[in-house]
Structure formats: C-alpha cells, structure tokens
Write an enzyme that holds these catalytic residues in place. Structure first.
Site, short mmCIF file in Angstrom:
data_model
loop_
_atom_site.label_atom_id
_atom_site.label_comp_id
_atom_site.label_asym_id
_atom_site.label_seq_id
_atom_site.Cartn_x
_atom_site.Cartn_y
_atom_site.Cartn_z
N HIS A 243 0.61 -1.06 -0.01
CA HIS A 243 0.23 -0.13 -0.08
C HIS A 243 0.79 0.86 -0.38
O HIS A 243 1.00 1.70 -0.73
CB HIS A 243 -0.38 -0.42 1.25
N GLU A 244 1.92 1.46 0.91
CA GLU A 244 2.76 2.29 0.81
C GLU A 244 3.24 2.82 -0.22
O GLU A 244 3.62 3.74 -0.64
CB GLU A 244 3.41 2.19 2.44
N HIS A 247 2.05 4.21 -3.04
CA HIS A 247 1.66 6.32 -2.57
C HIS A 247 2.67 6.43 -3.41
O HIS A 247 2.79 7.19 -4.98
CB HIS A 247 2.07 6.30 -1.49
N GLU A 281 -5.88 6.86 -2.17
CA GLU A 281 -5.61 5.90 -1.31
C GLU A 281 -6.14 4.46 -1.59
O GLU A 281 -5.71 3.36 -1.13
CB GLU A 281 -6.81 6.19 0.22
#
Length: 391
Positions: A243-244, A247, A281
C-alpha cells in the site's frame, strides 16, 4: 550457417606442409616455466529470513522465506597482510534466494565472507533512519584459506533486522507486475541506468510518526524526502508494505507529480473523506490487493478488511469519496473477466501519460484517452454503480 566445403589436398602437398610444420616446431624454444591456472573461489548458499506473517491472520505465524533479488557482496583478503576488500557483488536468485559469490584468485584466499545488504540492485532499499540513509547489513561466517567452492548452506538474516529483508523481498511482487516492459525502471518515464529508487525507512522500535509515504515537492532532495516511513511490526503485513509503496509508485507514474490531496487525516476504507483522498488511498489499496491476488487490506496486527461492498453494504458511506469503493471499482475493472482485459496494464500505461486528480477524472476524462480507449459504459459503468459511484 552451413560449413564451408574443404577441398582435399593432394598427397604430395600435404606431406610437404607437414614436414615444414615439424621443422618449424623444432625451432621454437621450450618454455622456461609453466603458467599456473588461476583458481575460482566461491561461497554459495541460500539467504532466508523469518517473519511474522500478518497476512495469514491475527495469530501471525512465523514463516521462513527466501530473500529473493537481495544484494550480496563478497569480501575477503587477497593476501595475509592485506585488508579485506570487496571482491564481487550480485543478487540472490529471484526464485529461491540462492547465491554464488565468486572471485578468481592466483592462490588461496586467507579469509573470505559474504555481506548481505537490505536492498535490491539500485531499484529499492531499506535504510535504518531518515537522515543517515544507511542500509541494514550483516556478514556471513568467514572461511579461511579458501581455494575452491564452499557451500555455506542456509544463511539466515539476524532476527533483530529480519523485517528489513521482508520489505526487500515483498517489493519484488510489485516490481514484477509494474507493467513497464521497455526498461528495468519502475515506469516508462526513465530508461535503464537512470531509474529512481524506492526507499523504505524501517525503524525496529515502534514510532508513532510512521506508517506513511513522506511526500515532498519534486525539488526537495533533502534526506528522507519521498521515502516510505514504517516502524516496528508494520512490515509484518505485505498489504501495508505494498500500500505504501503504491503511493510512491503513483507519484512515479505521474512523472513525480502527485495529486493535491485534501481532507485525508484520518481516512478509513469504508468511510467518506474527499475525492482526492479516496482516489490516492483507494489506488494504493487496489495496488496491494491486485499484486497479492486478493480483495482486502490487512494491517500489521493481522486484521483484515474486505473491500467487498455494494449498494446496501452496512457501515459503508456511498460514492467516490470513500476509498474502499474506489479501490474495489479499480479491482473489478482489472479483474480476470473484467472490461479492461483481465489486467491493470492499460491503466498503468495510461497513468504515465495522463495525471488524474481524482477517480472521476480518471474514469470519465482519461480512460477514453487510453490506446485503445478503456470503456466508460456497459460493464465498466455497471461496476461503478454496484459500488455506489454513479457518473
């Protein structure tokens, strides 16, 4: 290529040629000494690490995994009086974490060992803190007076730094699916040899100021800028790691231009935030789920949140300000039987050419600009309506 035809010589000519050759050989002086062949010294083995597997549930069972595509360096002394120096470098095998570190020497090496670093080529790394930017590293046991190959067997990452290699290994999964067949870089904006590197800062102790991608302006080159910052057990979750990383990757896909995000602290999968927050997100949630082949987000404690939702799912806010609805819409568009052809590749290629500030812009304005255009009607529109996004 066919072999050239050889015209046979007549007997007399061949005899003269042979006699001349023997005479020539007799005039060559014998060598004064023999040149000893240089020996190849190799240390081989398999690099593994233990980690608590949050993706397997809240009990977080300990799993042993190979550290794939991880950097190694062969260090050693070439003479008894010499200092140790780096003799060779490479990466562990992409399938099973095996390595074979070799150096060709004139004789036995007095001492040799393998150093392992928490990085993969120059494409991604894990560092110890936000300022020093030093990679984690450790050495294998040394071998002495080595003149041939030696197998070190299984080399295990020390327990106190094992999560750094869990990050290194997990990032392979995103890299392998990055959808850029034209170069080794993360996106098509760069060519091989000039790639941007993804940096994770992992601090072993829990830190309240962590669990995010530290986005700065493109011109900010200070230490720690545009790194992912995590700590403690956060890296037990592959979903959280990816997820990070998602970004950072979206920033890369947009040519280092990230959408201006508002009303995003705090944000929740099933709750309303803003269109820009839900887009960035939701994309990061979808990246993790797509890469891992599931339909959920898993936190560092093993708690799983399903991205399944519909028009009457209890507890979910409606529309494109809810990141879970944006993320699930993307996953359904990219699904095996979905309208985008069973992959995210066309969306990824589109994102390198068109920067979308929110999901509405991505769907209505930018998808028609894909080559060939991505659908905004029929099955694609039905997916959005099922997730209460109605354009």
């Amino acid at each position: 290529m066919t072999a050239p035809l050889i015209t046979p010589r007549r007997r007399g000519t061949g005899a003269i040629a042979a006699a001349s050759l023997i005479g020539l050989l007799l005039t060559i002086p014998a060598c004064a000494g023999k040149v000893e062949p240089r020996a190849q010294t190799c240390l081989s083995g398999t690099l593994t690490y233990d980690h608590k597997d949050a993706d397997a549930g809240e009990k977080k069972p300990v799993v042993t995994s190979p550290a794939r595509n991880a950097n190694w360096e062969l260090w050693g002394k070439t003479s008894a009086k010499a200092s140790a120096e780096r003799l060779a470098s490479g990466i562990t095998h992409s399938d099973n974490g095996t390595f074979k570190a070799c150096y060709t020497a004139a004789g036995p090496l007095p001492e040799v060992h393998v150093k392992f670093r928490s990085s993969s080529t120059d494409m991604w790394r894990v560092v110890t803190d936000r300022t020093a930017q030093t990679e984690y590293a450790f050495d294998s046991p040394s071998r002495f007076d080595v003149s041939a190959g030696q197998n070190l067997g299984t080399v295990k990452v020390p327990a106190e730094i094992q999560n750094a290699w869990h990050v290194v290994d997990t990032l392979n999964l995103l890299y392998w699916k990055r959808g850029n067949p034209h170069s080794d870089c993360w996106t098509s904006h760069q060519k091989s040899g000039t790639c941007d590197r993804l940096t994770f800062v992992w601090e072993p102790a829990d830190n309240a100021d962590s669990g995010y991608w530290d986005h700065r302006e493109e011109t900010d080159t200070s230490e720690g800028a545009n790194s992912v910052v995590v700590s403690g057990a956060m890296t037990d979750s592959k979903h959280l790691i990816l997820h990070e990383a998602g970004h950072w990757w979206q920033w890369q896909l947009y040519g280092r231009q990230f959408p201006e995000v508002t009303d995003c602290s705090a944000h929740y999968i099933e709750k309303r935030s803003s269109t820009t927050c839900a887009w960035t997100e939701g994309f990061a949630d979808a990246v993790a789920a797509y890469v891992l082949g599931d339909y959920r987000f898993v936190d560092e404690n093993g708690g799983a949140t399903s991205l399944e939702n519909g028009t009457s799912t209890p507890g979910w806010d409606p529309g494109d300000t809810t990141q879970g609805r944006v993320g699930s819409s993307l996953l359904d568009l990219w699904a095996e039987n979905g309208p985008d052809g069973g992959t995210w590749d066309r969306t990824i290629q589109l994102m390198t050419r068109e920067k979308s500030d929110d999901f509405r812009e991505y769907f209505l304005e930018d998808r028609p600009k894909a080559t060939p255009p991505l659908s905004t009607t029929g099955a694609a529109k039905d997916i959005l309506r099922r997730h209460t996004i109605d354009y």
